[in-house]
Design a protein around this motif. Structure first.
Motif, mmCIF file in Angstrom:
data_model
loop_
_atom_site.group_PDB
_atom_site.id
_atom_site.type_symbol
_atom_site.label_atom_id
_atom_site.label_comp_id
_atom_site.label_asym_id
_atom_site.label_seq_id
_atom_site.Cartn_x
_atom_site.Cartn_y
_atom_site.Cartn_z
ATOM 1 N N LEU A 225 0.753 -1.177 -0.138
ATOM 2 C CA LEU A 225 -0.012 -0.146 0.205
ATOM 3 C C LEU A 225 0.917 1.075 -0.168
ATOM 4 C CD1 LEU A 225 -2.842 -1.085 2.553
ATOM 5 C CD2 LEU A 225 -2.915 -0.700 -0.033
ATOM 6 N N ASP A 226 1.897 1.154 0.492
ATOM 7 C CA ASP A 226 2.860 2.355 0.533
ATOM 8 C C ASP A 226 3.489 2.584 -0.996
ATOM 9 O OD1 ASP A 226 4.597 4.048 2.189
ATOM 10 O OD2 ASP A 226 6.162 3.505 0.873
ATOM 11 N N ILE A 227 2.983 1.631 -1.641
ATOM 12 C CA ILE A 227 3.365 2.136 -3.149
ATOM 13 C C ILE A 227 2.161 2.246 -4.038
ATOM 14 C CG2 ILE A 227 4.418 0.943 -5.306
ATOM 15 C CD1 ILE A 227 6.222 -0.886 -3.553
ATOM 16 N N VAL A 228 1.122 1.447 -3.876
ATOM 17 C CA VAL A 228 -0.098 1.503 -4.709
ATOM 18 C C VAL A 228 -1.329 2.230 -3.880
ATOM 19 C CG1 VAL A 228 0.858 -0.191 -6.108
ATOM 20 C CG2 VAL A 228 -0.763 -0.791 -4.341
ATOM 21 N N GLY A 229 -1.089 2.474 -2.634
ATOM 22 C CA GLY A 229 -2.427 2.827 -1.899
ATOM 23 C C GLY A 229 -2.823 4.196 -2.293
ATOM 24 N N ASP A 230 -4.179 4.376 -1.922
ATOM 25 C CA ASP A 230 -4.747 5.845 -1.964
ATOM 26 C C ASP A 230 -4.371 6.462 -0.672
ATOM 27 O OD1 ASP A 230 -6.762 7.697 -1.479
ATOM 28 O OD2 ASP A 230 -7.810 6.813 -3.087
ATOM 29 N N GLU A 231 -3.840 7.619 -0.998
ATOM 30 C CA GLU A 231 -3.300 8.417 0.164
ATOM 31 C C GLU A 231 -4.475 8.921 1.092
ATOM 32 O OE1 GLU A 231 -0.776 11.696 -0.883
ATOM 33 O OE2 GLU A 231 0.773 10.548 -1.600
ATOM 34 N N GLU A 232 -5.562 9.316 0.346
ATOM 35 C CA GLU A 232 -6.820 9.790 1.189
ATOM 36 C C GLU A 232 -7.302 8.479 2.100
ATOM 37 O OE1 GLU A 232 -11.230 11.648 0.499
ATOM 38 O OE2 GLU A 232 -9.679 11.701 -1.111
ATOM 39 N N LYS A 233 -7.488 7.379 1.547
ATOM 40 C CA LYS A 233 -7.721 6.345 2.311
ATOM 41 C C LYS A 233 -6.792 5.830 3.391
ATOM 42 C CE LYS A 233 -10.740 3.990 -1.204
ATOM 43 N NZ LYS A 233 -10.758 2.928 -1.769
ATOM 44 N N LEU A 234 -5.561 6.153 3.173
ATOM 45 C CA LEU A 234 -4.529 5.570 4.212
ATOM 46 C C LEU A 234 -4.191 6.756 5.216
ATOM 47 C CD1 LEU A 234 -1.733 4.300 1.709
ATOM 48 C CD2 LEU A 234 -2.798 2.938 3.241
ATOM 49 N N GLY A 235 -4.771 7.893 4.951
ATOM 50 C CA GLY A 235 -4.538 9.031 6.025
ATOM 51 C C GLY A 235 -3.150 9.317 5.935
ATOM 52 N N LYS A 236 -2.090 9.217 5.128
ATOM 53 C CA LYS A 236 -0.710 9.395 5.213
ATOM 54 C C LYS A 236 -0.261 9.333 3.749
ATOM 55 C CE LYS A 236 0.877 4.750 6.172
ATOM 56 N NZ LYS A 236 1.410 3.845 7.165
ATOM 57 N N ASP A 237 1.106 10.150 3.820
ATOM 58 C CA ASP A 237 1.640 9.880 2.283
ATOM 59 C C ASP A 237 2.243 8.630 2.096
ATOM 60 O OD1 ASP A 237 1.325 12.679 2.406
ATOM 61 O OD2 ASP A 237 3.349 13.243 3.101
ATOM 62 N N VAL A 238 1.964 8.099 0.541
ATOM 63 C CA VAL A 238 2.559 7.037 0.208
ATOM 64 C C VAL A 238 3.866 7.387 -0.515
ATOM 65 C CG1 VAL A 238 0.288 6.112 -0.226
ATOM 66 C CG2 VAL A 238 1.481 7.208 -2.052
ATOM 67 N N GLY A 239 4.761 6.207 -0.642
ATOM 68 C CA GLY A 239 5.955 6.356 -1.025
ATOM 69 C C GLY A 239 7.103 6.576 0.116
ATOM 70 N N SER A 240 6.979 6.456 1.269
ATOM 71 C CA SER A 240 7.692 6.976 2.337
ATOM 72 C C SER A 240 8.909 5.980 2.460
ATOM 73 C CB SER A 240 7.170 7.218 3.687
ATOM 74 O OG SER A 240 6.594 6.158 3.951
ATOM 75 N N ASP A 241 8.411 4.476 2.025
ATOM 76 C CA ASP A 241 9.624 3.426 2.201
ATOM 77 C C ASP A 241 10.345 3.577 1.193
ATOM 78 O OD1 ASP A 241 7.902 2.511 4.413
ATOM 79 O OD2 ASP A 241 6.914 1.144 3.451
ATOM 80 N N ILE A 242 10.108 4.028 -0.021
ATOM 81 C CA ILE A 242 11.042 4.328 -1.058
ATOM 82 C C ILE A 242 11.907 5.383 -0.981
ATOM 83 C CG2 ILE A 242 11.302 4.534 -3.351
ATOM 84 C CD1 ILE A 242 8.498 3.368 -3.930
ATOM 85 N N ASP A 243 11.474 6.437 -0.171
ATOM 86 C CA ASP A 243 12.101 7.678 -0.028
ATOM 87 C C ASP A 243 13.270 7.589 0.961
ATOM 88 O OD1 ASP A 243 10.624 9.144 -1.842
ATOM 89 O OD2 ASP A 243 9.209 9.993 -0.181
#
Length: 295
Positions: A225-243
């Motif tokens: 989900l950190d890659i393909v998740g919806d930020e609005e549903k997750l309630g946080k930024d995606v891509g942080s693991d990659i960053d």
């Protein structure tokens, strides 16, 4: 049974209990108590305490109010870990559950102390277990929670996760991180419910295997989900693991293989529950919920 409605109904019980157990925001020290409540009452699935209630109640017919102090204690520990995870020295996140993270509102010092207070208060709550629990059961629960949250559990996994940032890790090391960083407290939630429910050795072993598999699957899905998740549903930024160049299953195995591995773990989790018969159906449906979730 609709598992989403079931989880929401149990989460409502947890949320009501949290408002009772947490200190009033106007009680001194105000800033600390407000920071504690800010994060804990910000929402969330309440999956860990719900699991404790499910195992204790559905399999061993324990009353929810008797088990609640232990379930709430586990939720407080989970929230303490999130407050600390979000700090600049850790994952440096600005949002959690769609709201500014604790340190962004209260400052880093109060955020650290709020996490510390939630952790220590959790163990105070465990001493409030009442009903027909034996002193031996309460001691076993205390040890279980301490181990699951500590250097052999969640904190151990978080430490290994930090050290692994930017490094090439083995498959075994990656699984160690995931089993401990996320899986340990999920396993604790299940085992605490089983202990308070009076599970025998065979039942406890089966439930531990179930918890191990859903815990690993839960973190694999988090990675995805950190890659393909919806930020609005997750309630946080995606891509942080990659960053942050974190060790994740998609980074090593790719997305599709990671999805397959998560589903395989869920199948293993469901299979082990056969000894409980139809009583295990809610736990089986919850396992499917974990692998199919979108946030």
């Amino acid at each position: 049974m609709d598992i989403n409605d079931f989880i929401i109904s149990k989460a409502d019980i947890i949320n009501e209990a949290l408002t009772i157990y947490l200190p009033a925001k106007e009680e001194k020290p105000k800033a600390l108590h407000q920071a504690m409540g800010y994060s804990v009452l910000a929402g969330g699935k309440r999956l860990r305490p719900v699991l404790t209630l499910m195992v204790a109640n559905l399999l061993f017919k324990k009353k929810e109010e008797e088990v609640l102090p232990a379930a709430i204690a586990i939720e407080l520990i989970h929230n303490y870990s999130l407050i600390h995870d979000d700090l600049p020295c850790m994952d440096d996140d600005d949002y959690r559950r769609g709201k500014l993270t604790n340190h962004k509102v209260f400052g880093e010092g109060i955020a650290v102390l709020a996490g510390d207070a939630l952790l220590t208060y959790a163990f105070e709550l465990i001493t409030q277990l009442e009903g027909d629990f034996t002193p031996k059961q309460v001691i076993k629960v205390t040890k279980e929670v301490a181990k699951g949250a500590g250097h052999q559990g969640m904190i151990g996994g978080q430490g290994a996760d930090i050290v692994a940032e930017g490094e090439t890790v083995s498959e075994d090391e990656l699984e160690y991180i995931h089993n401990h960083k996320t899986g340990a407290l999920l396993k604790t939630a299940v085992r605490v419910g089983a202990i308070l429910g009076g599970a025998n050795n065979e039942e406890l072993t089966a439930l531990t295997t179930y918890a191990h598999n859903i815990g690993l699957s839960f973190q694999i899905i988090d990675d995805i989900l950190d890659i393909v998740g919806d930020e609005e549903k997750l309630g946080k930024d995606v891509g942080s693991d990659i960053d942050r160049d974190k060790a994740t299953f998609p980074a090593i195995y790719g997305l599709e293989e990671s999805k397959r591995m998560a589903k395989d773990k869920i199948q293993e989790a469901k299979k082990i529950l056969s000894i409980f018969g139809d009583d295990a159906e809610p736990l089986i449906e919850l396992a499917d919920y974990i692998v199919d979730r979108e946030y």
